[in-house]
Write an enzyme that holds these catalytic residues in place. Structure first.
Site, mmCIF file in Angstrom:
data_model
loop_
_atom_site.group_PDB
_atom_site.id
_atom_site.type_symbol
_atom_site.label_atom_id
_atom_site.label_comp_id
_atom_site.label_asym_id
_atom_site.label_seq_id
_atom_site.Cartn_x
_atom_site.Cartn_y
_atom_site.Cartn_z
ATOM 1 N N THR B 162 20.075 29.984 -38.892
ATOM 2 C CA THR B 162 18.628 30.002 -39.189
ATOM 3 C C THR B 162 17.897 29.364 -38.007
ATOM 4 O O THR B 162 17.596 30.049 -37.043
ATOM 5 C CB THR B 162 18.302 29.299 -40.523
ATOM 6 O OG1 THR B 162 18.868 27.988 -40.517
ATOM 7 C CG2 THR B 162 18.851 30.082 -41.696
ATOM 8 N N LYS B 188 26.881 26.711 -39.899
ATOM 9 C CA LYS B 188 25.485 26.732 -39.500
ATOM 10 C C LYS B 188 24.818 25.471 -40.022
ATOM 11 O O LYS B 188 25.240 24.896 -41.030
ATOM 12 C CB LYS B 188 24.750 27.960 -40.031
ATOM 13 C CG LYS B 188 24.561 27.926 -41.514
ATOM 14 C CD LYS B 188 23.141 28.172 -41.982
ATOM 15 C CE LYS B 188 22.182 27.193 -41.391
ATOM 16 N NZ LYS B 188 20.965 27.012 -42.206
ATOM 17 N N THR B 199 22.411 20.425 -44.416
ATOM 18 C CA THR B 199 21.872 21.772 -44.689
ATOM 19 C C THR B 199 22.747 22.651 -43.951
ATOM 20 O O THR B 199 22.463 23.040 -42.836
ATOM 21 C CB THR B 199 20.529 22.061 -44.073
ATOM 22 O OG1 THR B 199 19.652 21.158 -44.582
ATOM 23 C CG2 THR B 199 20.075 23.458 -44.345
ATOM 24 N N GLU B 281 17.776 19.145 -35.034
ATOM 25 C CA GLU B 281 16.448 19.576 -34.596
ATOM 26 C C GLU B 281 15.858 18.566 -33.608
ATOM 27 O O GLU B 281 15.659 17.403 -33.932
ATOM 28 C CB GLU B 281 15.541 19.777 -35.811
ATOM 29 C CG GLU B 281 15.963 21.012 -36.600
ATOM 30 C CD GLU B 281 15.308 21.139 -37.958
ATOM 31 O OE1 GLU B 281 15.310 22.262 -38.490
ATOM 32 O OE2 GLU B 281 14.790 20.145 -38.478
ATOM 33 N N ASN B 404 9.300 20.710 -37.158
ATOM 34 C CA ASN B 404 9.068 20.544 -38.591
ATOM 35 C C ASN B 404 7.620 20.393 -38.998
ATOM 36 O O ASN B 404 7.295 20.477 -40.183
ATOM 37 C CB ASN B 404 9.881 19.350 -39.092
ATOM 38 C CG ASN B 404 11.349 19.703 -39.124
ATOM 39 O OD1 ASN B 404 11.741 20.655 -39.785
ATOM 40 N ND2 ASN B 404 12.156 18.987 -38.367
ATOM 41 N N SER B 409 5.131 30.381 -40.870
ATOM 42 C CA SER B 409 4.329 31.588 -40.617
ATOM 43 C C SER B 409 5.162 32.822 -40.880
ATOM 44 O O SER B 409 6.311 32.730 -41.252
ATOM 45 C CB SER B 409 3.824 31.581 -39.186
ATOM 46 O OG SER B 409 4.921 31.504 -38.302
#
Lengths: 409, 409
Positions: B162, B188, B199, B281, B404, B409
């Site tokens: 993702t 992932k 996650t 991230e 984050n 969108s």
């Protein structure tokens, strides 16, 4: 300490007018503990008979000053008392030297002011791990003593600031049997609480007459729903200190469970707690998170803190994104009981999710417009029981990273 | 999902060469679940007799696919099995529709592949709260079936991404009684990562023959010191899934407590766990936090997580600041036992603090130089007992906020 960060966009318009409290005097000076060109020591004197209650960090690595204050709470109030606070150096994690510094400073204050050392409370805030240059504070005591004034509370609020972008004060007047009792307090704190720069210190004064035990139980109870319900970054300082002093100068006695006094004191505590959040490092949004329908109040608090401390939620709020999926995540991970299919979530008065799914009335454009507000309310109902809790936090922004990733220099 | 973030600076040079595992076939396709122009569904088929073990998020709001997988673990392995995974939509917090989507997808896979539905495992990852357009997945099953290949594991790693900036794979070959057993896995995950499983979706395959109960107890034990010891942002997903499938195709039987096999599987799990952190991230630093001298292993883990999840420590690391005072703070707030005066802290092999104070040998310039490294090690010794733990995390940077705080969108 680099450049001063800009004033928080959530700052109040001005420092409030605070009443002077009978039996309390303030003085400040520039002792040069670390900072140049600003005040950095505050002295408060309290009349004989003043009851003093406290609440302190539960950190296992709490500072020498905190340990000393905790020891002194509950002592004989018949003689006078004093509080001395410096900014610039936290005297935390300084080993045996830290304990010696506290003894030296409180001993010198006791001697020069003629109060028992057992009634001299001290706090230190600023960098951690460096020995406190306590002689500079001791050398300033005579100057402080000469400057004592009933009206110095605003200057005191400024002297205890570290990375704060505004001084914090609040007051209430409570009528008891037709007579006025005054409560006024000051606070410092802007990160929840970085040991090297930001720590929460709170000093509240009232002219009510109240027994120490009653004052302590009141402060402990109110602390649970005020200062213990705010979080900027989930980090807890080694130095957090709240002291509440009741001088009795009004001659008005407050007995156990006086609702009016408790409510007044609670408003002052909550106002100061909210100001700390509004000065949160990098904050651009003030966020109230209320939880209902939990299995118990304690579990509601666990859910609320899980939401308030989630970096993903705090960054979504910074980005003005009504990302309710992250609220579901934070409830799920909290460890407290939750049922996905009875969960509902509101942003302000908009129901965004209920019965385990997005609400049919959810309107993304309206939710996005709501998130542009400066004050945001997130409500979660677990649908399980009667437990409730409310906590307050701020968003997580680039400003937080700027402030805290700066190399100390 | 806005623009693709740039490749993590901590990414490995290339995706590794993974061995094909007897009894396992892979296929991927572009079903258009949400993304355009990339693969988003992965199908794995497993030979009759394959034992399957799992570990899952403990979130109270876990997704329908997770609940379905948990139900199916431990079922009869005599027939074939399949795993189907989509990216783009997590099918989480979608109420009754979520359960129906899982039933529809797993039922269709069972029918087209001729395996029992009780042996079809599914995962979904992506946005939360939107109904899964499961017909698009069902419509792709025939294409997937026609594309099955023993060599498709690298493509499978890409189809489940993702916000990942690189596909994640790892393998080991273990010799058992002179014969080779192979283990290969993919993962992932890059945000919403916290112990209690990230996650994160992880699929590991081996040609060893191993009873389901032994495989499950091995996986559960190894999970505690691998995937449950990583954290990017302290947030826990609703969808975390680890499945380990042992086909037995090598003909080599692994019995209980086979150290060689357990070590091999642990290395694959740890390698994948570290890759998830390296794709955290906004990460620019990979950080190992090891704690010793705690009152117990469990308390060591509490301290290590408190340090690893502290925003103040993570921002200090981003700023290359050897801010050991924040480590003292995180130990103090963790809730596990600590004694300020027996605490010592090392950054790499530099003793920065010991016996409750900064170390006499501490050299700020040397510490600052160390912090410029990409891989950072922080060691804390509590000086209390024999408890140890190690966790892995990354720094907290402007990149995390960028990713984050972006409006969806």
């Amino acid at each position: 300490m680099g450049a001063t960060p800009p004033l928080s966009p959530l700052a109040p318009a001005a420092f409030p007018d605070l009443p002077s409290i009978g039996g309390v005097s303030f003085a400040t000076t520039s002792a040069g503990v670390r900072y140049k060109g600003r005040t950095d020591v505050m002295l408060v004197t309290l009349a004989p008979g003043t009851a003093i209650a406290g609440a302190f960090t539960r950190s296992a690595t709490r500072s020498a000053a905190v340990l000393d204050c905790q020891d002194k709470i509950g002592g004989d109030p018949s003689k006078g008392a004093a509080i001395i606070v410096n900014s610039g150096n936290a005297n935390a994690f300084t080993g045996r030297l830290g304990t010696e510094s506290v003894a030296a400073v409180t001993g010198a204050v006791a001697e020069r002011l003629g109060v028992p050392v057992a009634r001299v409370f001290s706090s230190s805030t600023g960098v951690i791990g460096e020995p406190l240059p306590h002689q500079r504070i001791i050398d300033s005591i005579d100057t402080l003593k000469g400057a004592l004034s009933h009206d110095g509370i605003g200057d005191a609020a400024r002297a205890i600031m570290t990375t704060d972008t505004f001084p914090k004060g609040a007051s209430e007047t409570v009528m008891i049997n037709g007579q006025a009792v005054h409560i006024a307090g000051i606070a410092k704190g802007s990160g929840m609480i970085a040991p090297d720069m930001a720590t929460m210190l709170v000093y509240i004064f009232t002219d009510a007459a109240i027994d120490q035990e009653i004052l302590q139980s009141t402060v402990s109870a109110l602390n649970r729903t005020t200062f213990n319900c705010i979080t900027v970054d989930s980090d807890t300082s080694t130095s957090d200190t709240l002291l509440v002093a009741a001088t009795g100068a009004s001659g008005i006695r407050v007995t156990e469970n006086n609702i009016g006094f408790m409510e007044g004191l609670r408003r002052v505590m909550l106002d100061l707690a909210h100001q700390v959040v509004r000065d949160g490092e990098g904050a651009t949004k003030f966020v109230e998170i209320s939880v209902s329908g939990a299995a118990s109040d304690a579990e509601a608090h666990v859910h609320a803190k899980s939401i308030a401390n989630s970096p993903l939620i705090k960054t979504a709020i910074a980005g003005e994104d009504p990302n309710w999926g992250r609220v579901v995540m934070a409830v799920g991970k909290s460890g407290a009981r939750a049922d996905r299919d009875t969960l509902s979530i509101r942003f302000g008065d908009m129901v965004v999710a209920k019965d385990g799914w997005v609400s049919p009335e959810y309107d993304e454009d309206r939710a996005a417009a709501y998130m542009k507000k400066q004050d945001i309310e997130i409500h979660v109902d677990l649908g399980l029981g009667g437990g409730t809790a409310t906590v307050w936090t701020c968003d997580l922004t680039h400003g937080y990273i700027d402030i805290n990733a700066d190399y100390r220099s």
